[in-house]
Write a protein that holds these residues in place. Structure first.
Motif, PDB file in Angstrom:
ATOM      1  N   ALA A   1      11.577   8.106  -8.681  1.00 52.49           N
ATOM      2  CA  ALA A   1      10.434   8.766  -9.324  1.00 52.49           C
ATOM      3  C   ALA A   1      10.237   8.279 -10.760  1.00 52.49           C
ATOM      4  CB  ALA A   1      10.620  10.287  -9.282  1.00 52.49           C
ATOM      5  N   LYS A   2      11.015   7.280 -11.155  1.00 50.01           N
ATOM      6  CA  LYS A   2      10.903   6.632 -12.475  1.00 50.01           C
ATOM      7  C   LYS A   2      11.157   7.597 -13.628  1.00 50.01           C
ATOM      8  CE  LYS A   2       8.096   2.600 -11.382  1.00 50.01           C
ATOM      9  NZ  LYS A   2       7.511   2.809 -10.031  1.00 50.01           N
ATOM     10  N   LEU A   3      12.044   8.549 -13.431  1.00 49.77           N
ATOM     11  CA  LEU A   3      12.354   9.499 -14.505  1.00 49.77           C
ATOM     12  C   LEU A   3      13.654   9.113 -15.189  1.00 49.77           C
ATOM     13  CD1 LEU A   3      11.277  12.776 -12.726  1.00 49.77           C
ATOM     14  CD2 LEU A   3      10.167  11.674 -14.677  1.00 49.77           C
ATOM     15  N   THR A   4      13.667   9.254 -16.510  1.00 50.33           N
ATOM     16  CA  THR A   4      14.870   8.959 -17.286  1.00 50.33           C
ATOM     17  C   THR A   4      15.173  10.144 -18.187  1.00 50.33           C
ATOM     18  OG1 THR A   4      13.481   7.946 -18.948  1.00 50.33           O
ATOM     19  CG2 THR A   4      14.455   6.463 -17.319  1.00 50.33           C
TER      20      THR A   4
ATOM     21  N   LYS B   1      -1.342  10.581  -1.474  1.00 53.53           N
ATOM     22  CA  LYS B   1      -0.660   9.675  -0.552  1.00 53.53           C
ATOM     23  C   LYS B   1      -0.170   8.423  -1.278  1.00 53.53           C
ATOM     24  CE  LYS B   1      -0.647   7.470   3.898  1.00 53.53           C
ATOM     25  NZ  LYS B   1      -1.327   7.267   5.183  1.00 53.53           N
ATOM     26  N   GLU B   2      -1.032   7.891  -2.127  1.00 49.28           N
ATOM     27  CA  GLU B   2      -0.634   6.709  -2.904  1.00 49.28           C
ATOM     28  C   GLU B   2       0.614   6.982  -3.749  1.00 49.28           C
ATOM     29  OE1 GLU B   2      -3.520   4.645  -5.529  1.00 49.28           O
ATOM     30  OE2 GLU B   2      -4.918   5.129  -3.876  1.00 49.28           O
ATOM     31  N   ALA B   3       0.609   8.129  -4.432  1.00 53.20           N
ATOM     32  CA  ALA B   3       1.752   8.476  -5.268  1.00 53.20           C
ATOM     33  C   ALA B   3       3.008   8.669  -4.422  1.00 53.20           C
ATOM     34  CB  ALA B   3       1.455   9.754  -6.049  1.00 53.20           C
ATOM     35  N   ALA B   4       2.829   9.289  -3.254  1.00 49.69           N
ATOM     36  CA  ALA B   4       3.965   9.520  -2.367  1.00 49.69           C
ATOM     37  C   ALA B   4       4.536   8.187  -1.890  1.00 49.69           C
ATOM     38  CB  ALA B   4       3.525  10.375  -1.176  1.00 49.69           C
ATOM     39  N   ARG B   5       3.629   7.310  -1.479  1.00 51.37           N
ATOM     40  CA  ARG B   5       4.021   5.987  -0.973  1.00 51.37           C
ATOM     41  C   ARG B   5       4.781   5.204  -2.057  1.00 51.37           C
ATOM     42  NH1 ARG B   5       5.374   4.814   3.453  1.00 51.37           N
ATOM     43  NH2 ARG B   5       7.096   4.355   2.074  1.00 51.37           N
ATOM     44  N   ALA B   6       4.288   5.282  -3.275  1.00 47.61           N
ATOM     45  CA  ALA B   6       4.922   4.544  -4.370  1.00 47.61           C
ATOM     46  C   ALA B   6       6.326   5.040  -4.667  1.00 47.61           C
ATOM     47  CB  ALA B   6       4.056   4.646  -5.628  1.00 47.61           C
TER      48      ALA B   6
ATOM     49  N   CYS C   1      -0.484  19.799 -11.793  1.00 46.12           N
ATOM     50  CA  CYS C   1      -1.505  19.735 -10.751  1.00 46.12           C
ATOM     51  C   CYS C   1      -1.252  18.474  -9.943  1.00 46.12           C
ATOM     52  CB  CYS C   1      -2.910  19.682 -11.365  1.00 46.12           C
ATOM     53  SG  CYS C   1      -4.201  19.469 -10.116  1.00 46.12           S
ATOM     54  N   ALA C   2      -1.301  18.597  -8.608  1.00 45.90           N
ATOM     55  CA  ALA C   2      -1.065  17.429  -7.762  1.00 45.90           C
ATOM     56  C   ALA C   2      -2.096  16.344  -8.028  1.00 45.90           C
ATOM     57  CB  ALA C   2      -1.078  17.840  -6.287  1.00 45.90           C
ATOM     58  N   GLY C   3      -3.263  16.743  -8.527  1.00 43.73           N
ATOM     59  CA  GLY C   3      -4.314  15.768  -8.811  1.00 43.73           C
ATOM     60  C   GLY C   3      -4.080  14.958 -10.075  1.00 43.73           C
ATOM     61  N   MET C   4      -3.022  15.271 -10.809  1.00 46.01           N
ATOM     62  CA  MET C   4      -2.713  14.503 -12.023  1.00 46.01           C
ATOM     63  C   MET C   4      -1.681  13.414 -11.751  1.00 46.01           C
ATOM     64  SD  MET C   4      -2.274  17.568 -14.839  1.00 46.01           S
ATOM     65  CE  MET C   4      -3.608  18.696 -15.302  1.00 46.01           C
ATOM     66  N   THR C   5      -1.367  13.218 -10.498  1.00 43.44           N
ATOM     67  CA  THR C   5      -0.228  12.382 -10.113  1.00 43.44           C
ATOM     68  C   THR C   5      -0.324  10.948 -10.633  1.00 43.44           C
ATOM     69  OG1 THR C   5       1.185  11.854  -8.233  1.00 43.44           O
ATOM     70  CG2 THR C   5      -1.193  11.694  -7.854  1.00 43.44           C
TER      71      THR C   5
ATOM     72  N   GLY D   1       4.924  16.058 -10.007  1.00 41.28           N
ATOM     73  CA  GLY D   1       5.532  16.795  -8.906  1.00 41.28           C
ATOM     74  C   GLY D   1       5.492  16.063  -7.580  1.00 41.28           C
ATOM     75  N   VAL D   2       4.459  15.259  -7.344  1.00 40.60           N
ATOM     76  CA  VAL D   2       4.377  14.583  -6.047  1.00 40.60           C
ATOM     77  C   VAL D   2       5.541  13.608  -5.894  1.00 40.60           C
ATOM     78  CG1 VAL D   2       2.998  13.046  -4.587  1.00 40.60           C
ATOM     79  CG2 VAL D   2       1.876  14.877  -5.891  1.00 40.60           C
TER      80      VAL D   2
END
Lengths: 225, 225, 225, 225, 225, 225
Positions: free
Chosen positions: D214-217, C19-24, C179-183, C200-201
């Protein structure tokens, strides 16, 4: 040997037909255990059914830990990889069995399935197996799976139309029947069109026996551990 | 059923070994006719042998018109398509049988064959079958075919080295033994390395029985007419 | 817009991180609804988890019929095709999002995932998407999914080893975190190795917004009808 | 963010249409800078135009060093790799954007472009991206690019004919409009044919925003250094 | 016949070396016109050079309308498709010529080029030609193009290292020299390593003569019209 | 140079026609030795003929050890790999020569051969060469090989029908004549249909000269040793 043949949909009339086909193809000493899923869709047509039938399929498999080999009697080969994770017995889907068999008796084959909704999934399987290189085309007959249970001659005619098109347009040299519910049509269509018509149930059953006789089991090294 | 197993090279000690493997894998009621080519190379290693052994192979096949199925016991699957043109019985090469079997018990496999001279031909077969998508790599052990007849432990050690590399470098989850002369190595290597080791002779024999039981014959519609 | 982000495993600490990664990554006006599956495995590693988590995933989706777009926050893209059958909103898996993004910023990328048990499934996805042509290799770090929740520096070091190998051996020009857990690792690894590290997130969230802005919805013509 | 949208042909009426489409798809806070090449062909149809427009395109890009992302608004994705060498901002072609988007909302899509002279180049792009596996067919409508500027109803009818053929013959489940000049047709054709009609301009603009968020370059490790 | 050999970079010492190689390979009665581009980069390394050299290349071609065949002497085959649009004479790139030649004398080959920056472009060409199926690997020697003009022995040593690796690691059976500036190295490296070392300039020149003798011209039916 | 052109079937009228075509395409100083196999089928149509003609072909080759290059004048490229094992001279099949040539003058080509029985073998060759990516379709004209010797206008009309279909349905931009016995049809069909019509005999002869001039020989490193 004990061969578990699971119908992953909940329609038991279909299981009966599958059991008959399995019995006819198997060696007399093979014990055929045909089981119907107790939990899932009545027929498997498209991505949603393919996904939701897997827990019911796994329940049936887990209830038969002494099976020497397992056939998943749905042409979408649904759950085959998951079943391989819970057993070291060989596990074969009727779709993959039919494709491998067709590859050994013809240079190119076409598949005739039920609804067009199932095409993308079958094409994805062929790609994964590598056998898209031998399959010219997957064709939909627009006959729903359960309609096959009614023995309506108009149903067979729709399949005939597609076989003819596969021979003439696709230059297919063998036909794969793309639904476990078509298992009783193989022999007379083969004679009528003078080319091999491949039924996945018969192939999966005899290939399962073959793997057991060849002493091969599912690899537990990594992906199916 | 009568199953003709042809060794397309002229080395009869190899035919004996192949016959034993076939007998062990087949159902008791299957009659195994193991025949050695009378005309061709002593072993089949590389393009030249693959081409020149075919007339001798066809002679053997034509001498057994009542075979219910035919196995071509050379891992290069030499002449398989030609044999399909002279019979409507199912015809299976031990190479293709092994690849199809390995595909049904593992997501990825590697092949270990004899000389590097044979690699290009085997890779071309895999490409044609579509099963290059499942085969990570074909490896040469640098053991000549006839050396396998000597039961020298150093020979098996060379194969062991390649199996280990296939597991570690290729991430293979099954091993295909890439020579009909390796047919006796399957069971103990499988135990030793704890993964399926696939022998083409056993697979071809049991798949040939399977196709006969499933009432499938070679398509005579076009390419094999 | 309402964006439903579903974690199809039952580990809620992972949902929080997602959720944090999505929000960011999302626009401030996007409402992020992050939901954890109530029914399925604690982590998704290998074919069995991939299959059994789908019913729980579908329950979450069906409970949010007003979502404008849906992200399936599992790198295996499990159930994505099934979810597309129950909604016309765009549905994106974090695996596919990452692959598509990596293809637009580099000619070749490698993926670094958790256990080797997951490799075959990810490779099958890449094949189906066509993006195996852009992905040099999928690498396992041998870090289990739930180990990522512990923030152990040794864990990150294992991932570092694989990134280095991907650059040197695979000639990868971008890294996809598999892995989504590496976000949460994306930004500092990207700086450290001086190449894009794709999470990926973030990609799935911003691509979901993109599809909604571009007024695109899931095709209901056939396969997803 | 500043998004540079370059029309690499010299027809400014087309740039205006592209700018409108970009504006409609972008977030309100995104600043769209739409620029027309000053040096090159009036339209880009076939290999010669594709090659000769690149220097003019690069001039425009070099004149806007502060762009946060760049869209190349030509469906041939001409010069995209070259532009990636002169900036670290994400660079997206409208062709690739449309293909990636179509892959996420349908299993198979067809492309409808202008002249048949452009087909081979588009097919080569799809091959390179890997998305030929998802694209059934690229179809030519035989409408020249500049004819699209005239709003002649007969023009749209030619495109309609191809959409119908794509649905019936190709079994496409989404349509990609294969020319930046078709950007205004998307919404009403989508409604009319009841399937997603994908416009590359909208996709490229929203994906460019997505990559920035997504901060990708662009990877500067090797090929684009 | 008049054979135009264009060096699309502006380094005339390289043109002289190319001309010598062309002269040595051509039939005595073939008139070789070797021309240097007047407008473009000094060497062609990576996407930016590949794109920006095309207008200069086209100027040279347009200045020689009476050429019976045209060789584009850059291993990236830059602009070959564009040149085919302005002539009906056969047009051959030195890269494609080398790949086609290597395919006819070996089952598998590796390419050794200059900088790693060029790899992605060469791989994309091989994919488009289909000859990625015959090429095991494209290797970078990290020797810049213009460094080849200095005849430094250390330069050749770097190429030797890659040839050895191609034989041992890639199992390549022929080597393609991946830069027009390497044209003088072919004969002695071939002897030294005892396998065919293929120089694109010699191949392109003799294939251009071959196409003219076989009365074949560039198709003007559609893509090159 | 001495160029051995072998007709691997036993029909000498066909050898005469092939010799004429070879003579017309070759340089005046090339000595053409056209030889007919003494042992094999009268024409080569399908897998059985392809296999059984090889020993006779090898006899002819072995009888001419001083040939500088060898052309196998059968469109199936039968025995080409075997011949490469007995010589270090370049060896070219007329099928592969035609495909390589067509790839250098058109983006896509179709092949028109004799009987449909030959299609699967030709398609397998194209796959192995990688040139299936450039060949849209192999078409059968249903004209038997020996019928071509009769100069019946109805025969040419059947080929015309297929050329027209290849242009309209396949969007082919060049036509490959898929039988060495069609070698005399190239020039007038090319004019009539206004696209390149490629004859394998002319291509194989001029490419063989090209490889000799470029000092390339068959690799003896491994597969052809």
């Amino acid at each position: 040997m004990k061969l578990l043949v699971v119908n992953p949909n909940t329609t038991s009339s279909m299981t009966r037909k599958i059991k008959e086909a399995a019995r006819a193809a198997a060696h007399p000493e093979t014990m055929i255990i045909a089981a119907t899923s107790q939990n899932g869709p009545a027929s498997i047509q498209g991505y949603l059914d393919v996904s939701t039938c897997v827990p019911g399929l796994l329940e049936v498999v887990n209830a038969h830990p002494d099976a020497d080999a397992i056939v998943v009697a749905c042409f979408d080969d649904t759950g085959v990889d998951a079943v391989r994770c819970v057993t070291s017995a060989p596990v074969i889907g009727v779709g993959e069995a039919a494709y491998h068999a067709a590859s050994m008796i013809s240079p190119k084959f076409s598949v005739i399935t039920t609804l067009s909704r199932s095409l993308a999934g079958l094409e994805a399987n062929l790609l994964r197996y590598g056998l898209d290189r031998r399959c010219v085309r997957v064709r939909a007959s627009d006959v729903p799976v359960l309609k096959l249970e009614e023995n309506d001659p108009a149903t067979i005619d729709k399949i005939r139309v597609e076989i003819r098109a596969a021979i003439e347009e696709d230059r297919a040299e063998a036909i794969v029947l793309g639904c476990a519910g078509m298992t009783d049509l193989m022999s007379h269509l083969s004679e009528e069109f003078n080319l091999p018509v491949v039924d996945g149930v018969a192939c999966a059953v005899t290939f399962a026996e073959a793997l057991v006789k060849a002493k091969l089991t599912t690899s537990k090294l990594c992906s199916y551990s």
